[in-house]
Write a protein that holds these residues in place. Sequence first.
Motif, PDB file in Angstrom:
ATOM      1  N   TRP A 157      26.121  -5.160  37.882  1.00 57.40           N
ATOM      2  CA  TRP A 157      27.309  -5.106  37.017  1.00 57.40           C
ATOM      3  C   TRP A 157      28.370  -6.102  37.477  1.00 57.40           C
ATOM      4  O   TRP A 157      29.116  -6.648  36.659  1.00 57.40           O
ATOM      5  N   VAL A 158      28.412  -6.340  38.780  1.00 58.48           N
ATOM      6  CA  VAL A 158      29.417  -7.266  39.327  1.00 58.48           C
ATOM      7  C   VAL A 158      28.870  -8.686  39.184  1.00 58.48           C
ATOM      8  O   VAL A 158      28.323  -9.272  40.113  1.00 58.48           O
ATOM      9  N   ARG A 162      32.855 -11.472  36.741  1.00 59.95           N
ATOM     10  CA  ARG A 162      33.712 -10.359  37.138  1.00 59.95           C
ATOM     11  C   ARG A 162      34.220 -10.526  38.564  1.00 59.95           C
ATOM     12  O   ARG A 162      35.332 -10.110  38.888  1.00 59.95           O
ATOM     13  N   VAL A 255      30.306   2.334  38.663  1.00 58.89           N
ATOM     14  CA  VAL A 255      31.079   1.170  38.219  1.00 58.89           C
ATOM     15  C   VAL A 255      32.574   1.446  38.354  1.00 58.89           C
ATOM     16  O   VAL A 255      33.347   0.590  38.812  1.00 58.89           O
ATOM     17  N   ALA A 256      32.991   2.640  37.966  1.00 59.32           N
ATOM     18  CA  ALA A 256      34.409   2.994  38.099  1.00 59.32           C
ATOM     19  C   ALA A 256      34.846   2.956  39.559  1.00 59.32           C
ATOM     20  O   ALA A 256      35.952   2.487  39.878  1.00 59.32           O
ATOM     21  N   GLN A 259      35.200  -0.659  40.656  1.00 53.78           N
ATOM     22  CA  GLN A 259      36.428  -1.244  40.103  1.00 53.78           C
ATOM     23  C   GLN A 259      37.650  -0.845  40.926  1.00 53.78           C
ATOM     24  O   GLN A 259      38.581  -1.640  41.093  1.00 53.78           O
ATOM     25  N   GLU A 260      37.639   0.358  41.460  1.00 47.85           N
ATOM     26  CA  GLU A 260      38.756   0.801  42.300  1.00 47.85           C
ATOM     27  C   GLU A 260      38.711   0.157  43.673  1.00 47.85           C
ATOM     28  O   GLU A 260      39.750  -0.123  44.280  1.00 47.85           O
ATOM     29  N   LEU A 262      37.321  -2.875  44.570  1.00 43.53           N
ATOM     30  CA  LEU A 262      37.408  -4.334  44.631  1.00 43.53           C
ATOM     31  C   LEU A 262      38.788  -4.863  45.032  1.00 43.53           C
ATOM     32  O   LEU A 262      38.882  -5.752  45.890  1.00 43.53           O
TER      33      LEU A 262
END
Length: 519
Positions: A157-158, A162, A255-256, A259-260, A262
């Motif tokens: 996903w990354v 992104r 994924v959530a 995102q937190e 990164l």
Amino acid sequence: MEGTTTDRVSVKDFSQPLIRLHRKDNVVIARVPLSLGQRVAQYGLTLRAQVAAGHKIAAAAIAKGAAIRKYDTVIGFAARDIEPGEHVHTHNLRFEEFERAPDFCADVRPVDFVPVESQATFMGIVRRDGRVATRNYIGVLSSVNRSATACRRLADWVTPERLAAFAHVDGVVAFTHNTGCGMSTPSLNFDVFRRTLAGYARHPNLAAVLIVGLGCERNQIGELLSSQGLARGPKLATFNMQDSGGTRETIAAGVAAIQELLPEANSVKREPVSARHLSIGLQCGGSDGFSSISANPALGAAMDILVRHGGTAILSETPEIYGVEDMLTRRAATPEVGRKLLERIAWWKEYSSGQSGQMNGVVVAGNQAGGIANIFEKSLGSAMKGGTTPLNAVYEYAEPIDKTGFVFMDSPGFDPCSATGQIASGANVICFTTGRGSMFGAKPVPSIKLASNTPMYARLKGDMDINCGVVVDGEASVEQLGEQIFQEILRVASGHKTKSEELGLGDNEFVPWQLGIVT
């Protein structure tokens, strides 16, 4: 081991077609390809066969049963009478076990340490607990094979697009495997497996870790954490697919979480730190007849420099020191350290009994094509990677390394598996020598590739970082190459990308050692 360290690395003359490594050797090494009938005035030899570069040639008559010596070390015995000028290889060199005196501590010499204020430095990433990283990844670990696809999807996903907003994050990498269930518990296999996962979970090169499990596996996440002294927190999150609602829901939650994580992972900065924070995993693969002349002793010279600056060098691949273990027991800081190494050798002999593997003399086809006849000859070069300083400790696979200087970690000779254990033990850089041309990376640490000969380096420049073949070409000394390798380690540890990193290698080389049966 009869030859001194100086004898092993001070090769005399690289301007001639043949190289004599020690005055007591009864074989010489072809520096270049030689033809049948070719006269070599250097030793008064006429070649009795066509011989490839890196292979051995009889320097004198060798009677059947006599020891064949390279670097004044016995690498086998003549299977028949061998005439001067004959090619010496698997067809006439017999592998045979024989006893060697361990002579514990006989070659121990004090290390001339560089004062702390004068130690070399690199630009490292200092974590809040004081540990130093050379890279900055987010890791996704599967507790069991059945969560491997979910872990891969999270890393995928990354995308580069992104990740572009997080310039100080090297990536998100999935560490997947083919076990975690169907294994006997409790068992040595299970302990080693959990120790390996924990070593990655706490590795300083990982800014944060997600552990993803299925839910019903033997390697329960809660028990993994408690048994290894790990705890959930801001930098370690866990997901159970059966409790999370399935594959899609687990991936969405992961994924959530990424995102937190990164932005916090991106907040790091590099700063000057001492080379004593470097822990180098030493690997060799696809070795050839030049590995023990150029790349391996040059890497050993670099490790001597590193140890003087307070760093740590980790030699492994236990089957590939078999036959020359006395080189290491003579350097053991204490008899206990030497005895522990011999215990690991004895364990491997029993573990490998009846198998057609390296402990029974057999080396792979690439080694043989490169001029290496058996495991004794391969081990002779492999051990040189460790340099000449005292052997301070011996560790089991993936066991946390808590001593500095030159140490040994038990592992198989299979490079990805061995490197996985070294990284789990704390290595933050891998140095990998090769004569045939191994393609290798090992996220989350950088891997520096060292070529033993110039033709291979020229052919595979896209994969190789340093050409150690210049030693064989007579253009540089082992000591000069050692300094070059040490400087390259500092540069890479500071963030410079290796060839393996530029190619994106290292996503599939997480290979925990599996010792047990599958049930």
